[in-house]
Scaffold this active site. Structure first.
Site, PDB file in Angstrom:
ATOM      1  N   GLU A 100       0.829  -1.217   0.000  1.00 59.58           N
ATOM      2  CA  GLU A 100       0.000   0.000   0.000  1.00 59.58           C
ATOM      3  C   GLU A 100       0.855   1.256   0.000  1.00 59.58           C
ATOM      4  O   GLU A 100       1.944   1.270   0.574  1.00 59.58           O
ATOM      5  CB  GLU A 100      -0.891   0.009   1.248  1.00 59.58           C
ATOM      6  CG  GLU A 100      -2.258  -0.609   1.036  1.00 59.58           C
ATOM      7  CD  GLU A 100      -3.228   0.337   0.313  1.00 59.58           C
ATOM      8  OE1 GLU A 100      -2.785   1.237  -0.420  1.00 59.58           O
ATOM      9  OE2 GLU A 100      -4.443   0.153   0.505  1.00 59.58           O
ATOM     10  N   ASP A 101       0.340   2.298  -0.613  1.00 55.15           N
ATOM     11  CA  ASP A 101       1.015   3.585  -0.599  1.00 55.15           C
ATOM     12  C   ASP A 101       0.937   4.239   0.775  1.00 55.15           C
ATOM     13  O   ASP A 101       1.937   4.658   1.340  1.00 55.15           O
ATOM     14  CB  ASP A 101       0.425   4.521  -1.669  1.00 55.15           C
ATOM     15  CG  ASP A 101      -1.103   4.546  -1.663  1.00 55.15           C
ATOM     16  OD1 ASP A 101      -1.732   3.817  -0.868  1.00 55.15           O
ATOM     17  OD2 ASP A 101      -1.682   5.309  -2.464  1.00 55.15           O
ATOM     18  N   ASP A 104      -4.483   5.418   6.041  1.00 54.50           N
ATOM     19  CA  ASP A 104      -5.063   6.600   6.658  1.00 54.50           C
ATOM     20  C   ASP A 104      -6.002   6.123   7.766  1.00 54.50           C
ATOM     21  O   ASP A 104      -5.536   5.744   8.840  1.00 54.50           O
ATOM     22  CB  ASP A 104      -5.763   7.369   5.524  1.00 54.50           C
ATOM     23  CG  ASP A 104      -6.256   8.742   5.914  1.00 54.50           C
ATOM     24  OD1 ASP A 104      -5.654   9.368   6.787  1.00 54.50           O
ATOM     25  OD2 ASP A 104      -7.245   9.195   5.339  1.00 54.50           O
ATOM     26  N   PHE A 153      -2.328  16.530   3.556  1.00 56.06           N
ATOM     27  CA  PHE A 153      -2.682  15.900   2.294  1.00 56.06           C
ATOM     28  C   PHE A 153      -1.448  15.819   1.406  1.00 56.06           C
ATOM     29  O   PHE A 153      -0.890  16.829   0.998  1.00 56.06           O
ATOM     30  CB  PHE A 153      -3.820  16.632   1.587  1.00 56.06           C
ATOM     31  CG  PHE A 153      -4.366  15.798   0.465  1.00 56.06           C
ATOM     32  CD1 PHE A 153      -5.294  14.793   0.734  1.00 56.06           C
ATOM     33  CD2 PHE A 153      -3.928  15.970  -0.835  1.00 56.06           C
ATOM     34  CE1 PHE A 153      -5.763  13.980  -0.285  1.00 56.06           C
ATOM     35  CE2 PHE A 153      -4.402  15.154  -1.862  1.00 56.06           C
ATOM     36  CZ  PHE A 153      -5.330  14.163  -1.580  1.00 56.06           C
ATOM     37  N   ARG A 166       0.415  11.828  -9.408  1.00 55.39           N
ATOM     38  CA  ARG A 166       0.949  10.497  -9.093  1.00 55.39           C
ATOM     39  C   ARG A 166       2.370  10.328  -9.628  1.00 55.39           C
ATOM     40  O   ARG A 166       3.160   9.547  -9.103  1.00 55.39           O
ATOM     41  CB  ARG A 166       0.078   9.394  -9.719  1.00 55.39           C
ATOM     42  CG  ARG A 166      -1.318   9.282  -9.153  1.00 55.39           C
ATOM     43  CD  ARG A 166      -1.958   7.992  -9.652  1.00 55.39           C
ATOM     44  NE  ARG A 166      -3.412   7.986  -9.515  1.00 55.39           N
ATOM     45  CZ  ARG A 166      -4.064   7.652  -8.415  1.00 55.39           C
ATOM     46  NH1 ARG A 166      -3.397   7.304  -7.335  1.00 55.39           N
ATOM     47  NH2 ARG A 166      -5.390   7.669  -8.373  1.00 55.39           N
TER      48      ARG A 166
END
Ligand code: IMP
Ligand code: MG
Length: 181
Positions: A100-101, A104, A153, A166
């Protein structure tokens, strides 16, 4: 139009990311020797990380992908998502590592892990590049973790804002003025 001007601060530059990816991939190589490792990436955010991580892992492995779509408000509370693209091969008896990036709230991953476990792999673990742990709602064990990040963010290296950014080779904070533009 150049996109680097939309970034107010670089959190992790390409060198810092590369060093962290090398560290993680060497641990994974060591831990999974002799096993049937399947790296599972959730499109599209995990793509850059998966591509770099896989190249650092010195053992045979396979890669597979899932794509999901959230139901909007319901997802925010439950994490229940619609699977848009499923894995292309069974994971029964395999050792699965979800790549996973960023994690959260953890809701999406929590839901995905339960659907993967139902397919009876030998193991399911998580490798995330970034952990925004202050926002976590559902706790889960993260076997491999790159960076702890603050509640900002972030974009770049797979992370997007409205599908853009991205392709930045670093992770940065988006300028306030860009939101809603
Ligand atoms: P959650 O853990 O279910 O809340 O959702 C995690 C997903 O939200 C990640 O895989 C990203 O796609 C997205 N996400 C979380 N934080 C950020 C961010 O700072 N920038 C861009 N996308 C993010
Ligand atoms: Mg993601």
């Amino acid at each position: 139009m150049a996109i680097t001007g939309d970034i107010s601060e670089v959190l992790f530059d390409a060198d810092a990311i590369a060093a962290k990816v090398e560290y993680l991939s060497s641990h994974i190589s060591h831990d999974y020797q002799g096993k049937e490792l399947v790296l599972v990436s959730v499109l599209k955010g995990g793509l850059m990380f998966l591509a770099d991580l896989a190249r650092g892992i010195d053992m045979p492995l396979s890669m597979d992908f899932m794509a999901i779509s959230s139901y909007g408000a319901a997802t925010e509370q439950t994490g229940v998502v619609q699977v848009i693209k499923d894995l292309s091969a069974p994971i029964l008896g395999k050792d699965v590592l979800v790549v996973e990036d960023i994690i959260d709230t953890g809701l999406t991953l929590n839901y995905l892990l339960s659907t993967l476990r139902a397919r009876q792999p030998l193991s399911v673990s998580v490798c995330t590049l970034m952990d925004k742990s202050v926002r976590r709602i559902v706790d889960m064990p993260l076997k491999y973790k790159g960076f702890d990040v603050p509640d900002l963010f972030l974009v770049g290296y797979g992370l997007d804002y409205q599908q853009k950014y991205r392709n930045l080779p670093f992770v940065g904070v988006l300028k306030e003025g860009v939101f809603g533009r």
